[in-house]
Write an enzyme that holds these catalytic residues in place. Structure first.
Site, PDB file in Angstrom:
ATOM      1  N   GLU A  47      39.176  36.914  45.183  1.00  0.00           N
ATOM      2  CA  GLU A  47      38.604  37.532  43.985  1.00  0.00           C
ATOM      3  C   GLU A  47      39.509  37.331  42.774  1.00  0.00           C
ATOM      4  O   GLU A  47      39.040  36.959  41.688  1.00  0.00           O
ATOM      5  CB  GLU A  47      38.364  39.035  44.210  1.00  0.00           C
ATOM      6  CG  GLU A  47      37.209  39.329  45.135  1.00  0.00           C
ATOM      7  CD  GLU A  47      37.581  39.282  46.628  1.00  0.00           C
ATOM      8  OE1 GLU A  47      36.806  39.789  47.430  1.00  0.00           O
ATOM      9  OE2 GLU A  47      38.640  38.728  47.000  1.00  0.00           O
ATOM     10  N   THR A  48      40.809  37.585  42.962  1.00  0.00           N
ATOM     11  CA  THR A  48      41.741  37.404  41.844  1.00  0.00           C
ATOM     12  C   THR A  48      41.855  35.931  41.452  1.00  0.00           C
ATOM     13  O   THR A  48      42.029  35.598  40.281  1.00  0.00           O
ATOM     14  CB  THR A  48      43.120  37.989  42.189  1.00  0.00           C
ATOM     15  OG1 THR A  48      42.956  39.326  42.643  1.00  0.00           O
ATOM     16  CG2 THR A  48      44.030  38.003  40.972  1.00  0.00           C
TER      17      THR A  48
ATOM     18  N   LYS B  90      58.049  44.314  42.934  1.00  0.00           N
ATOM     19  CA  LYS B  90      58.387  42.900  43.150  1.00  0.00           C
ATOM     20  C   LYS B  90      58.683  42.176  41.842  1.00  0.00           C
ATOM     21  O   LYS B  90      59.584  41.340  41.782  1.00  0.00           O
ATOM     22  CB  LYS B  90      57.230  42.195  43.862  1.00  0.00           C
ATOM     23  CG  LYS B  90      57.076  42.609  45.310  1.00  0.00           C
ATOM     24  CD  LYS B  90      55.931  41.859  45.967  1.00  0.00           C
ATOM     25  CE  LYS B  90      55.729  42.375  47.384  1.00  0.00           C
ATOM     26  NZ  LYS B  90      54.601  41.710  48.051  1.00  0.00           N
TER      27      LYS B  90
ATOM     28  N   CYS C 150      32.888  26.330  41.287  1.00  0.00           N
ATOM     29  CA  CYS C 150      31.993  25.256  41.759  1.00  0.00           C
ATOM     30  C   CYS C 150      32.096  25.103  43.280  1.00  0.00           C
ATOM     31  O   CYS C 150      31.117  24.785  43.945  1.00  0.00           O
ATOM     32  CB  CYS C 150      32.368  23.920  41.134  1.00  0.00           C
ATOM     33  SG  CYS C 150      32.066  23.751  39.371  1.00  0.00           S
TER      34      CYS C 150
ATOM     35  N   CYS D 257      43.824  37.697  56.639  1.00  0.00           N
ATOM     36  CA  CYS D 257      45.238  38.066  56.480  1.00  0.00           C
ATOM     37  C   CYS D 257      45.615  39.312  57.277  1.00  0.00           C
ATOM     38  O   CYS D 257      46.757  39.464  57.703  1.00  0.00           O
ATOM     39  CB  CYS D 257      45.609  38.243  55.024  1.00  0.00           C
ATOM     40  SG  CYS D 257      44.219  38.286  53.925  1.00  0.00           S
TER      41      CYS D 257
ATOM     42  N   ASN E 104      44.380  37.011  47.184  1.00  0.00           N
ATOM     43  CA  ASN E 104      42.954  37.206  47.480  1.00  0.00           C
ATOM     44  C   ASN E 104      42.086  36.312  46.601  1.00  0.00           C
ATOM     45  O   ASN E 104      42.468  35.930  45.500  1.00  0.00           O
ATOM     46  CB  ASN E 104      42.573  38.680  47.316  1.00  0.00           C
ATOM     47  CG  ASN E 104      42.705  39.133  45.878  1.00  0.00           C
ATOM     48  OD1 ASN E 104      41.790  38.964  45.090  1.00  0.00           O
ATOM     49  ND2 ASN E 104      43.862  39.685  45.522  1.00  0.00           N
TER      50      ASN E 104
HETATM   51 ZN   LIG Z   1      32.846  25.326  37.916  1.00  0.00          ZN
END
Ligand SMILES: [Zn+2]
Lengths: 68, 338
Positions: free
Chosen positions: B128-129, B81, B170, B182, B126
């Site tokens: 996590e990324t 891509k 946070c 997804c 995602n």
């Molecule tokens: Zn923070």
């Protein structure tokens, strides 16, 4: 009593069984998601999800998703 | 003189001064999937100075309904891509210095990749990324314009654009279970374009010096629901990512082969640590007699093996298609690599 709230900008009729924010989230099948919940312009911490829902409450819910 | 940007300059909050700031901007686009495609195209048309777009994946037919930079021929050619995006973006606006990089963004390389850019646009798939990007952008003091979407629902949140605002960490005390949605709910292109448009609008506002009121916003184009929450009260003074003494927990690299189930796809990705990478040419030679439909180009080696398609990239990652089972994927790969 029939309660109507403003949910994410739309008028929403709350069924009688739903009395708290937690019950609303479960009814909307959002119970296991990562959520930010605002009630009448105040962010609601998770430990306060037992707050009662009143007629004409303004509730906003944002859930986190992975895609993109 | 060609007046490419005259209609954008006529928009008074931007004007000639704002256009010059856009021209001076160096933007990093994290991911060249749906949001990355859409956002990168807007930024390149707007005339940013430099744009780097990074993606770990190759094109699939199932991408074309929503990933606007790509053509059927790109899929036939099995282009990564990032390469196809670079080609298309250069054709759209030759003013912009564009660089496509085929790589997985990891704790090991994220700082190096972001360095030299002033803004990061979220096009990853995602959470996590996103948390990794959140940490890296905070460490480098670069604003990060988060966006995510599935189904007809999207959300946005600009990070690092106002004093004392919370970061993504946070807002997320616990990580959600991997790819909760997804795989099952699909996605429609209007929400991709809407979400990317909001991210890019915030980015352009920030570039041109507009006052920012960072809010977490969501919209569902199908139901018509929308929300905008002022989250400033969620700033945590003890946040490991944005407190006075941050530890940036998502930047800690691991030394093992990492695996990830790719969102929305029947695919497992294996990533080897830097010192144990698999090289393309020797790998292609070693499997020639074992596999079918072998393709070897400068970017990757792809083949069919036991009814699975495997793709090895130059940076040492391998995709195992046709499974979500990490241990099965490891087993299949072990069958070829010993
Ligand atoms: Zn923070």
């Amino acid at each position: 009593m029939e309660k109507t709230i403003d949910l994410n900008g739309k008028s929403y009729a709350v069924i009688p069984e739903v009395e708290t924010v937690q019950q609303l989230l479960e009814h909307l099948e959002l119970g296991d998601r990562i959520l930010i919940v605002e009630k009448n312009k105040e962010i609601l911490q998770k430990e306060h999800y037992d707050a009662p829902i009143m007629d004409r409450d303004q509730i906003e819910i944002i859930h986190f998703v992975g895609g993109g | 003189m060609i007046k490419k940007y005259s209609r954008q300059e006529l928009f008074s909050p931007i004007g000639l001064t704002g256009q010059q700031r856009i021209r001076d901007a160096k933007v990093f686009v994290l991911g060249a999937g749906a949001l990355g495609s859409s956002g990168a195209e807007m930024l390149v048309r707007a005339g940013v100075g430099e744009l780097t777009i990074v993606d770990r994946d190759i094109l699939e037919w199932t991408n074309l309904h929503r990933q606007q930079l790509y053509s059927e021929q790109d899929v036939v050619d099995q282009l990564p891509k990032a390469i196809a995006a670079e080609k298309r973006l250069r054709a759209i606006n030759s003013d912009v210095k564009i660089r496509g990089i085929v790589a997985d963004v990891t704790p090991e390389n994220v700082l190096e990749l972001f360095e030299g850019h002033q803004f990061v646009l979220d096009g990853t798939d995602n959470i996590e990324t996103r948390l990794l990007a959140n940490d890296a952008a905070l460490q480098l003091h670069i604003p990060f314009f988060m966006g995510a979407c599935v189904g007809s629902y999207g959300l946005t949140f600009p990070i690092g654009v106002a004093e004392g605002q919370p970061c993504l960490h946070c807002l997320l005390e616990v990580l959600p279970p991997q790819s909760l949605t997804c795989d099952t709910v699909g996605v429609i292109s209007p929400i991709v374009v809407t979400t990317a448009a909001r991210q890019v609008a915030e980015l352009l506002k920030h570039i041109t010096g507009a006052e920012m009121q960072p809010r977490l916003e969501s919209v569902d184009l199908w139901s018509g629901e929308r929300a905008a929450i002022d989250v400033h009260s969620m700033k945590k003074s003890s946040c490991p990512s944005c407190s006075e003494k941050p530890t940036y927990p998502f930047l800690s690299a691991s030394e093992v082969v990492r695996t990830a189930v790719l969102c929305g796809r029947d695919t497992v990705q294996l990533t080897w640590p830097k010192n144990r990478q698999v090289e393309l040419a020797p790998f292609a030679d070693s499997i020639r007699g074992t596999v079918t439909n072998l393709v070897h180009n400068p970017y990757l080696v792809s083949c069919e093996y036991h009814d699975h398609r495997l793709v090895l990239f130059r940076d040492g990652r391998m995709l195992v298609h046709g499974t979500k089972d990490v241990s099965q994927a490891r087993k299949i790969v072990a069958g070829l690599l010993g």
